[in-house]
Design a protein around this motif. Structure first.
Motif, PDB file in Angstrom:
ATOM      1  N   ILE A  78      17.567  95.261  26.752  1.00 42.95           N
ATOM      2  CA  ILE A  78      16.192  95.274  27.236  1.00 42.95           C
ATOM      3  C   ILE A  78      16.204  95.041  28.738  1.00 42.95           C
ATOM      4  CG2 ILE A  78      13.970  94.073  27.219  1.00 42.95           C
ATOM      5  CD1 ILE A  78      14.434  93.371  24.302  1.00 42.95           C
ATOM      6  N   ALA A  79      15.513  95.912  29.470  1.00 44.72           N
ATOM      7  CA  ALA A  79      15.296  95.717  30.902  1.00 44.72           C
ATOM      8  C   ALA A  79      13.794  95.552  31.102  1.00 44.72           C
ATOM      9  CB  ALA A  79      15.818  96.905  31.703  1.00 44.72           C
ATOM     10  N   ASN A  80      13.352  94.302  31.269  1.00 44.71           N
ATOM     11  CA  ASN A  80      11.932  94.012  31.440  1.00 44.71           C
ATOM     12  C   ASN A  80      11.728  93.469  32.844  1.00 44.71           C
ATOM     13  OD1 ASN A  80       9.399  92.430  31.459  1.00 44.71           O
ATOM     14  ND2 ASN A  80       9.311  92.953  29.286  1.00 44.71           N
ATOM     15  N   ARG A 130      23.599  91.053  19.036  1.00 46.29           N
ATOM     16  CA  ARG A 130      23.598  92.510  19.281  1.00 46.29           C
ATOM     17  C   ARG A 130      22.561  92.925  20.305  1.00 46.29           C
ATOM     18  NH1 ARG A 130      21.800  94.697  14.732  1.00 46.29           N
ATOM     19  NH2 ARG A 130      21.523  92.757  13.560  1.00 46.29           N
ATOM     20  N   LEU A 131      21.961  91.948  20.971  1.00 47.28           N
ATOM     21  CA  LEU A 131      20.946  92.212  21.992  1.00 47.28           C
ATOM     22  C   LEU A 131      21.378  91.602  23.312  1.00 47.28           C
ATOM     23  CD1 LEU A 131      18.065  93.179  22.799  1.00 47.28           C
ATOM     24  CD2 LEU A 131      17.236  90.928  22.056  1.00 47.28           C
ATOM     25  N   ALA A 132      21.133  92.320  24.398  1.00 48.61           N
ATOM     26  CA  ALA A 132      21.408  91.787  25.733  1.00 48.61           C
ATOM     27  C   ALA A 132      20.231  92.122  26.644  1.00 48.61           C
ATOM     28  CB  ALA A 132      22.702  92.372  26.300  1.00 48.61           C
ATOM     29  N   PHE A 133      20.044  91.292  27.662  1.00 46.01           N
ATOM     30  CA  PHE A 133      18.950  91.463  28.610  1.00 46.01           C
ATOM     31  C   PHE A 133      19.542  91.788  29.978  1.00 46.01           C
ATOM     32  CE2 PHE A 133      17.548  88.613  25.284  1.00 46.01           C
ATOM     33  CZ  PHE A 133      16.290  89.097  24.950  1.00 46.01           C
ATOM     34  N   VAL A 134      19.046  92.838  30.595  1.00 51.66           N
ATOM     35  CA  VAL A 134      19.557  93.254  31.898  1.00 51.66           C
ATOM     36  C   VAL A 134      18.903  92.416  32.988  1.00 51.66           C
ATOM     37  CG1 VAL A 134      19.843  95.190  33.491  1.00 51.66           C
ATOM     38  CG2 VAL A 134      19.859  95.594  31.018  1.00 51.66           C
ATOM     39  N   ALA A 144      22.161 101.460  32.839  1.00 54.98           N
ATOM     40  CA  ALA A 144      23.050 102.290  32.026  1.00 54.98           C
ATOM     41  C   ALA A 144      24.451 101.693  31.952  1.00 54.98           C
ATOM     42  CB  ALA A 144      23.104 103.703  32.600  1.00 54.98           C
ATOM     43  N   ASP A 145      24.939 101.165  33.072  1.00 56.13           N
ATOM     44  CA  ASP A 145      26.262 100.537  33.071  1.00 56.13           C
ATOM     45  C   ASP A 145      26.270  99.290  32.175  1.00 56.13           C
ATOM     46  OD1 ASP A 145      27.311 102.420  34.763  1.00 56.13           O
ATOM     47  OD2 ASP A 145      27.041 101.225  36.591  1.00 56.13           O
ATOM     48  N   ALA A 146      25.192  98.497  32.262  1.00 60.38           N
ATOM     49  CA  ALA A 146      25.107  97.307  31.423  1.00 60.38           C
ATOM     50  C   ALA A 146      25.058  97.692  29.943  1.00 60.38           C
ATOM     51  CB  ALA A 146      23.866  96.495  31.798  1.00 60.38           C
ATOM     52  N   ALA A 147      24.305  98.741  29.626  1.00 58.76           N
ATOM     53  CA  ALA A 147      24.235  99.216  28.245  1.00 58.76           C
ATOM     54  C   ALA A 147      25.594  99.689  27.756  1.00 58.76           C
ATOM     55  CB  ALA A 147      23.211 100.348  28.138  1.00 58.76           C
ATOM     56  N   LEU A 157      13.097  99.979  28.153  1.00 54.13           N
ATOM     57  CA  LEU A 157      12.653  99.861  29.539  1.00 54.13           C
ATOM     58  C   LEU A 157      11.192  99.413  29.561  1.00 54.13           C
ATOM     59  CD1 LEU A 157      14.108 103.245  30.880  1.00 54.13           C
ATOM     60  CD2 LEU A 157      15.200 100.988  30.948  1.00 54.13           C
ATOM     61  N   ASP A 158      10.907  98.364  30.303  1.00 59.60           N
ATOM     62  CA  ASP A 158       9.552  97.827  30.337  1.00 59.60           C
ATOM     63  C   ASP A 158       9.240  97.350  31.754  1.00 59.60           C
ATOM     64  OD1 ASP A 158       7.099  96.836  29.699  1.00 59.60           O
ATOM     65  OD2 ASP A 158       7.815  95.288  28.320  1.00 59.60           O
ATOM     66  N   TYR A 159       8.573  98.204  32.584  1.00 55.31           N
ATOM     67  CA  TYR A 159       8.069  99.501  32.153  1.00 55.31           C
ATOM     68  C   TYR A 159       8.612 100.585  33.052  1.00 55.31           C
ATOM     69  CZ  TYR A 159       4.365  98.639  35.675  1.00 55.31           C
ATOM     70  OH  TYR A 159       3.672  98.356  36.824  1.00 55.31           O
ATOM     71  N   ALA A 160       8.424 101.842  32.659  1.00 57.48           N
ATOM     72  CA  ALA A 160       9.153 102.952  33.265  1.00 57.48           C
ATOM     73  C   ALA A 160       8.894 103.081  34.765  1.00 57.48           C
ATOM     74  CB  ALA A 160       8.770 104.261  32.560  1.00 57.48           C
TER      75      ALA A 160
END
Length: 315
Positions: A78-80, A130-134, A144-147, A157-160
């Motif tokens: 998640i990238a918020n 199984r979840l990570a926060f960017v 993308a690299d973190a994913a 993505l929150d928000y685009a």
């Protein structure tokens, strides 16, 4: 020598025709019975648009956590850009426990709620590995690299409009076009993309600026041209009753399926519990079937990380 710019129709036809009869369903991640029509899956870009305070973050985070719960192999990042991971976890704790978010946020848990909180914490603990926060800065190449490092299947993505694509751009529209192009490349590499997006106000019948649902459309996505064309599915979230009080603890919300690239669209009415940041089925669904949207997207070439997954999987 094969032309790197082309895929031969003859080469494609053999594997494609065999797949028609292999009875293997297209992979889709379950996110709850009320959302069976929402196709969050590898290779798809799903947008959820709404006005400020409509519940976009609550909805896509609920989908993410329930997706992790219902799909034991799913991994997500998640990238918020507006909420810390701790605040997002507070919201999920409220949703899963039934203890008001304000109580949890102020850490005023009473003994009578300890059992409910304990059960909710157990559920979160089962999916959180199984979840990570960017972390910031929120550039799409960094996300993308973190994913890729997390081996994520789903990027949230929150928000685009607040996510930065790599490079320099002359204005927001050019930036959003580049952002969607890279999102499509990630999807092309087999990643699922779920993104919240801001909307612009529409004009009502009297020319007034409004977020009224009956005046919203695909064109309402802010800097909309590439967002609306590049998404596989686009949803608009807005109050079912335009004159309802925004402060009501429970509101009826319409999840309008504004676009589906590959099939029928279906609108549903949801009940949003603001105290618990929870969406649920509002009862008998109000369905609206529309024609499929068949817009295309122009894709570029990716390099490295997640993009390499697709290349490595090809013969």
């Amino acid at each position: 020598m094969a032309d790197p710019r082309l895929i031969s129709g003859a080469d494609l036809f053999g594997d494609w025709s065999k797949s028609v009869f292999d009875n293997t369903p297209t992979p889709t991640w379950k996110i709850g019975a009320a959302f069976d029509h929402v196709e969050i899956a590898p290779g798809r870009v799903v947008l959820v648009g709404g006005a400020p305070g409509a519940g976009k973050t609550a909805l896509i985070t609920q989908w993410t956590f329930d997706g992790l719960d219902l799909n034991p192999k799913l991994r997500a990042v998640i990238a918020n850009v507006e909420m810390s991971p701790s605040r997002l976890l507070d919201r999920q704790l409220a949703r899963l426990s039934g203890v008001p978010l304000t109580t949890i946020r102020h850490r005023q848990i009473v003994p009578a709620d300890h059992e409910k909180i304990g059960k909710a914490l157990m559920r979160i603990s089962q999916v959180i590995p199984r979840l990570a926060f960017v972390k910031a800065p929120y550039t799409l190449d960094r996300i993308a690299d973190a994913a890729d490092d997390h081996k994520a299947d789903l990027i949230v993505l929150d928000y685009a409009q607040r996510i930065e694509p790599p490079g320099r751009f002359n204005g927001m529209r050019e930036k959003i076009n580049a952002l969607m192009s890279i999102m499509r490349q990630l999807a092309d590499a087999g990643i699922g993309i779920l993104a919240a997006a801001a909307l612009t106000r529409s004009r009502d019948n009297k020319g007034r600026s409004s977020y009224d649902g009956k005046h919203l459309s695909l064109a309402s996505f802010r800097e909309s041209s590439e967002l609306e064309y590049g998404a596989d599915d686009a949803f608009l979230l807005y109050p079912t009753e335009a004159d309802a009080d925004p402060a009501d603890p429970v509101r009826l919300m319409t999840l309008n399926h504004a676009k589906s690239r590959d099939g029928e669209t279906k609108d549903v009415i949801l009940r949003f519990h603001r105290r618990f940041q929870k969406f649920e089925d509002a009862g008998p669904w109000m369905l609206k079937v529309k024609a499929s949207s068949l817009s295309g997207a122009s894709l570029g070439n990716g390099a490295g990380g997640i993009w390499a997954r697709k290349r490595q999987s090809q013969p």
